[in-house]
Write a protein that holds these residues in place. Structure first.
Motif, PDB file in Angstrom:
ATOM      1  N   LEU A 153      42.355 -12.282 -57.148  1.00  0.00           N
ATOM      2  CA  LEU A 153      43.772 -12.008 -57.386  1.00  0.00           C
ATOM      3  C   LEU A 153      44.643 -13.053 -56.698  1.00  0.00           C
ATOM      4  O   LEU A 153      45.625 -13.542 -57.266  1.00  0.00           O
ATOM      5  CB  LEU A 153      44.111 -10.602 -56.871  1.00  0.00           C
ATOM      6  CG  LEU A 153      45.550 -10.143 -57.082  1.00  0.00           C
ATOM      7  CD1 LEU A 153      45.838  -9.957 -58.545  1.00  0.00           C
ATOM      8  CD2 LEU A 153      45.822  -8.844 -56.324  1.00  0.00           C
ATOM      9  N   VAL A 154      44.255 -13.409 -55.455  1.00  0.00           N
ATOM     10  CA  VAL A 154      45.024 -14.410 -54.717  1.00  0.00           C
ATOM     11  C   VAL A 154      45.036 -15.732 -55.475  1.00  0.00           C
ATOM     12  O   VAL A 154      46.092 -16.351 -55.662  1.00  0.00           O
ATOM     13  CB  VAL A 154      44.429 -14.601 -53.301  1.00  0.00           C
ATOM     14  CG1 VAL A 154      44.999 -15.836 -52.635  1.00  0.00           C
ATOM     15  CG2 VAL A 154      44.708 -13.379 -52.448  1.00  0.00           C
ATOM     16  N   VAL A 155      43.849 -16.156 -55.963  1.00  0.00           N
ATOM     17  CA  VAL A 155      43.775 -17.419 -56.706  1.00  0.00           C
ATOM     18  C   VAL A 155      44.637 -17.340 -57.967  1.00  0.00           C
ATOM     19  O   VAL A 155      45.395 -18.259 -58.285  1.00  0.00           O
ATOM     20  CB  VAL A 155      42.307 -17.756 -57.044  1.00  0.00           C
ATOM     21  CG1 VAL A 155      42.226 -18.887 -58.059  1.00  0.00           C
ATOM     22  CG2 VAL A 155      41.552 -18.128 -55.779  1.00  0.00           C
ATOM     23  N   ALA A 156      44.553 -16.200 -58.675  1.00  0.00           N
ATOM     24  CA  ALA A 156      45.346 -16.043 -59.899  1.00  0.00           C
ATOM     25  C   ALA A 156      46.844 -16.092 -59.579  1.00  0.00           C
ATOM     26  O   ALA A 156      47.618 -16.737 -60.289  1.00  0.00           O
ATOM     27  CB  ALA A 156      44.991 -14.736 -60.590  1.00  0.00           C
ATOM     28  N   LEU A 157      47.239 -15.421 -58.489  1.00  0.00           N
ATOM     29  CA  LEU A 157      48.657 -15.400 -58.126  1.00  0.00           C
ATOM     30  C   LEU A 157      49.150 -16.785 -57.710  1.00  0.00           C
ATOM     31  O   LEU A 157      50.273 -17.180 -58.038  1.00  0.00           O
ATOM     32  CB  LEU A 157      48.905 -14.395 -56.994  1.00  0.00           C
ATOM     33  CG  LEU A 157      48.794 -12.919 -57.387  1.00  0.00           C
ATOM     34  CD1 LEU A 157      49.026 -12.020 -56.192  1.00  0.00           C
ATOM     35  CD2 LEU A 157      49.787 -12.591 -58.497  1.00  0.00           C
ATOM     36  N   ILE A 158      48.275 -17.526 -56.996  1.00  0.00           N
ATOM     37  CA  ILE A 158      48.651 -18.898 -56.623  1.00  0.00           C
ATOM     38  C   ILE A 158      48.890 -19.706 -57.885  1.00  0.00           C
ATOM     39  O   ILE A 158      49.879 -20.434 -58.007  1.00  0.00           O
ATOM     40  CB  ILE A 158      47.541 -19.554 -55.767  1.00  0.00           C
ATOM     41  CG1 ILE A 158      47.482 -18.909 -54.385  1.00  0.00           C
ATOM     42  CG2 ILE A 158      47.799 -21.056 -55.612  1.00  0.00           C
ATOM     43  CD1 ILE A 158      46.365 -19.428 -53.515  1.00  0.00           C
ATOM     44  N   LEU A 159      47.978 -19.551 -58.860  1.00  0.00           N
ATOM     45  CA  LEU A 159      48.109 -20.308 -60.110  1.00  0.00           C
ATOM     46  C   LEU A 159      49.390 -19.937 -60.851  1.00  0.00           C
ATOM     47  O   LEU A 159      50.015 -20.769 -61.505  1.00  0.00           O
ATOM     48  CB  LEU A 159      46.899 -20.056 -61.003  1.00  0.00           C
ATOM     49  CG  LEU A 159      45.615 -20.804 -60.619  1.00  0.00           C
ATOM     50  CD1 LEU A 159      44.425 -20.245 -61.355  1.00  0.00           C
ATOM     51  CD2 LEU A 159      45.766 -22.287 -60.904  1.00  0.00           C
ATOM     52  N   LEU A 160      49.785 -18.653 -60.724  1.00  0.00           N
ATOM     53  CA  LEU A 160      50.958 -18.202 -61.475  1.00  0.00           C
ATOM     54  C   LEU A 160      52.270 -18.490 -60.743  1.00  0.00           C
ATOM     55  O   LEU A 160      53.244 -18.924 -61.345  1.00  0.00           O
ATOM     56  CB  LEU A 160      50.861 -16.704 -61.765  1.00  0.00           C
ATOM     57  CG  LEU A 160      49.729 -16.276 -62.711  1.00  0.00           C
ATOM     58  CD1 LEU A 160      49.737 -14.788 -62.904  1.00  0.00           C
ATOM     59  CD2 LEU A 160      49.874 -16.981 -64.042  1.00  0.00           C
ATOM     60  N   PHE A 161      52.281 -18.245 -59.432  1.00  0.00           N
ATOM     61  CA  PHE A 161      53.567 -18.300 -58.727  1.00  0.00           C
ATOM     62  C   PHE A 161      53.738 -19.496 -57.800  1.00  0.00           C
ATOM     63  O   PHE A 161      54.848 -19.931 -57.559  1.00  0.00           O
ATOM     64  CB  PHE A 161      53.781 -17.008 -57.928  1.00  0.00           C
ATOM     65  CG  PHE A 161      53.955 -15.818 -58.811  1.00  0.00           C
ATOM     66  CD1 PHE A 161      55.167 -15.590 -59.443  1.00  0.00           C
ATOM     67  CD2 PHE A 161      52.912 -14.946 -59.035  1.00  0.00           C
ATOM     68  CE1 PHE A 161      55.328 -14.500 -60.268  1.00  0.00           C
ATOM     69  CE2 PHE A 161      53.067 -13.852 -59.857  1.00  0.00           C
ATOM     70  CZ  PHE A 161      54.277 -13.631 -60.478  1.00  0.00           C
ATOM     71  N   GLY A 162      52.637 -19.993 -57.246  1.00  0.00           N
ATOM     72  CA  GLY A 162      52.807 -21.100 -56.312  1.00  0.00           C
ATOM     73  C   GLY A 162      51.915 -22.252 -56.689  1.00  0.00           C
ATOM     74  O   GLY A 162      51.293 -22.882 -55.840  1.00  0.00           O
ATOM     75  N   ASN A 163      51.842 -22.527 -57.977  1.00  0.00           N
ATOM     76  CA  ASN A 163      50.870 -23.495 -58.474  1.00  0.00           C
ATOM     77  C   ASN A 163      51.070 -24.896 -57.896  1.00  0.00           C
ATOM     78  O   ASN A 163      52.064 -25.562 -58.193  1.00  0.00           O
ATOM     79  CB  ASN A 163      50.967 -23.547 -59.993  1.00  0.00           C
ATOM     80  CG  ASN A 163      49.730 -24.142 -60.605  1.00  0.00           C
ATOM     81  OD1 ASN A 163      49.120 -25.025 -60.006  1.00  0.00           O
ATOM     82  ND2 ASN A 163      49.345 -23.667 -61.768  1.00  0.00           N
ATOM     83  N   PRO A 164      50.129 -25.337 -57.057  1.00  0.00           N
ATOM     84  CA  PRO A 164      50.273 -26.661 -56.441  1.00  0.00           C
ATOM     85  C   PRO A 164      49.946 -27.780 -57.430  1.00  0.00           C
ATOM     86  O   PRO A 164      50.266 -28.936 -57.187  1.00  0.00           O
ATOM     87  CB  PRO A 164      49.239 -26.632 -55.316  1.00  0.00           C
ATOM     88  CG  PRO A 164      48.192 -25.686 -55.809  1.00  0.00           C
ATOM     89  CD  PRO A 164      48.890 -24.675 -56.658  1.00  0.00           C
TER      90      PRO A 164
END
Lengths: 357, 232
Positions: free
Chosen positions: A85-96
């Motif tokens: 979930l953390v990886v998915a959320l990073i991809l969605l909201f804080g995509n580096p």
């Protein structure tokens, strides 16, 4: 590059889109892929819940204690789902990756690789859930042994998480500290180098899927460990030790997958190769695919570790003999995983296909 | 491994690069030698602080060796003890800001090749070389390649297990520090990495202490079990 084959046509089609749109769409796919890991905790926690219900019906007086252990164990089994979930959320909201400099193709492929890698979480989820179920059952039967059972359960669950953490490492490296972007591949164009590096990113992600095996297997061993402690508390030290040893061997395929993945990311031998770019990029993906074979040895060796733990728990005096048979069997079970490693290494370092062109 | 997480070359002697791995290993060796000297300098029948700790350690290692290799093989205890202590200290070097030497395949392969040579040397010694070699064709000759593969897989998996665990921890600790650093500068707007205080402690406990000590124990235990399998 000529558009003579389907792959090239597809890549040209991809490159016809805006650079940012390409990366964002890859991130969307990756977020979805990452969440596939949820299969694991779902299965595992269901097993734990089932064992909890069974234990309460057997021994209703301890329903509170049993339920607590079930919840604790299930919470640990949730870890892989949360990491995904953390990886998915990073991809969605804080995509580096959106603002990363470099070839859009490599960045998009890295996003997909990061998502693929997290699928490994299925393993720890199922395994830790099994351990939680066995721990709950043990506490339900012998409430006074709760501290020892829970300790063994947690220890085993922590070991079973390892391959999930490896997957997370590869995923985070692909997103935040991507070594593939350090190569000089001109941005926005389908160059040979960009193709190979993009394939390496996907290959690195694919290899980590092997982590499913050790996760399931080590979780089985952890469950058997908790069960043995509940049956024979005097053998606590010995069962726990055999559980750890057996689980360590069961982890081998996960480690080999990590090694192949790190080679693809950091020491990629394919980058400098002369030859057809399509063959080289397919080799990178092939090397990653080969490592998925590790699922088998991981589960099998974990089963052996679990049975070994159970046997030592029942008859501690026979430890030396039991461990010997367990190790010999585990070594044989490792063979197919080693074959996969050999094929992956041949594809990367001594590719015979390139000479055939 | 270019860039990334490889060890930095500290200096060169006659053109031979000396990496962080080597310098940290020297440092650990010096610390362990100093500790051994201090702990055994003035030994008393009723042990005091340092001697007490050492006696618990030695008793534990002797017990472990006896349990997994049998009474007759207690002679292996000093080697296994050295192995377990060196690997454990090397693994937790990250806690003291050093780069763990075991996060380098060169170190872990050196250790696993020693185990590999010991397995086959003691196997051949106790069964006779010919009998020992004949053992590879059992249960039947067709299995010879499979048996040889299995033997070669032992040092490979032993080395990579240790390396993978430690280097994995190293990478994730580094990623956490840089993430916390950039988080504190973007959220608080100051260039002081405030979030790096305290928060990484949990990660250090799991990856350095738990995984580090567990892996040193597992490496030594597997070495003991493999040697004792080869002996009888």
């Amino acid at each position: 590059m000529e558009s003579t084959n389907v792959l090239m046509v597809f890549l040209e089609w991809l490159m016809s889109f805006d650079r940012k749109a390409l990366i964002l769409s890859a991130s969307a796919i990756a977020a979805g892929l990452s969440m596939i890991a949820g299969i694991g905790p779902g299965v595992g926690q269901g097993y734990a819940a089932g064992k909890g219900a069974e234990a309460v019906s057997k021994n209703p007086d301890n329903s509170k204690q049993t339920t607590m252990i079930m919840l604790l164990g299930a919470a640990v089994a949730e870890t892989s789902g949360i990491l995904a979930l953390v990886v998915a959320l990073i991809l969605l909201f804080g995509n580096p990756l959106v603002d990363a400099a470099g070839s859009a193709l490599i960045i998009s492929a890295s996003a997909i690789g990061a998502g693929l890698s997290m699928i490994a979480g299925i393993g720890p989820g199922i395994g830790q859930g099994y351990a939680a179920g066995k721990g709950t059952q043990g506490v339900g039967d012998n409430p006074e042994l709760q501290p020892a059972i829970v300790r063994t359960m947690f220890l085993g669950q922590a070991v079973a998480q390892t391959t999930g953490i490896y997957a997370l490492i590869v995923s985070l490296v692909l997103m935040f500290a991507n070594p593939l972007l350090n190569h000089d591949a001109s941005a926005g164009e389908v160059t040979n180098l960009a193709l190979i590096l993009a394939a390496s990113a996907i290959g690195a992600g694919l290899a980590m899927i092997a982590g499913i095996g050790p996760g399931v297997g080590q979780g089985y061993a952890a469950g058997k460990g908790a069960e043995s402690v509940a049956i024979n508390p005097q053998g606590y030290k010995q069962s726990t030790m055999i559980m750890l040893l057996g689980a360590a061997v069961a982890e081998t395929s996960g480690i080999l997958a990590l090694v192949v993945s790190l080679i693809l990311l950091y020491g990629n031998p394919l980058v400098g190769l002369e030859g057809s770019a399509v063959v080289i990029m397919a080799s990178a993906i092939g090397a990653g695919l080969a490592m998925i074979a590790g699922v088998g040895p991981g589960i099998g060796q974990g089963y052996a570790a679990g049975k070994g733990t159970e046997a030592v728990g029942k008859r501690p005096k026979l430890q030396a003999m039991i461990v010997r048979t367990m190790f010999l069997g585990q070594a044989v079970a490792q063979t197919t995983g080693i074959y996969a490693l050999i094929i992956a290494l041949v594809l990367m370092f001594a590719n015979p296909l390139l000479d055939l062109l | 491994m270019e860039g990334g997480f490889g060890p930095i070359v500290a200096f060169e002697i006659f053109g031979i690069p000396v990496t962080q791995t080597v310098t940290t290993t020297w440092f650990i060796m010096a610390v362990l030698i100093l500790y051994s000297y201090m702990a055994t300098r003035r030994m008393t029948t009723v042990p005091r602080t340092l001697q007490n700790v050492t006696e618990i350690l030695v008793d534990g290692i002797n017990g472990l060796t006896r349990q997994s290799m049998g009474d007759k093989n207690i002679g292996f205890a000093p080697y296994m003890g050295t192995l377990i202590i060196f690997i454990a200290v090397a693994n937790i070097a990250g806690l003291f800001g050093l780069r763990p030497p075991t996060a380098d395949v060169n170190t872990t392969f050196a250790l696993s090749i020693m185990t590999f040579l010991m397995i086959h040397f003691f196997g051949a010694k106790s069964q006779g070389t010919w009998n020992y070699l004949k053992g590879f064709t059992e249960p039947f000759t067709l299995l010879l390649p499979l048996n040889i593969m299995g033997e070669l897989a032992t040092p490979i998996s032993l080395a990579f297990r240790l390396f993978g665990n430690i280097v994995g921890g190293l990478i994730i600790v580094n990623l956490t520090y840089s993430a916390l650093g950039s988080l504190s500068s973007s959220l608080l707007g100051i260039s002081v990495p405030l979030f790096q205080v305290g928060i990484p402690a949990l990660i250090h406990v799991y990856f350095d202490l738990f995984a580090g000590i567990l892996q040193s124990f597992i490496f030594a235990m597997l070495t003991m079990v493999f040697i004792s399998i080869a002996i009888d």
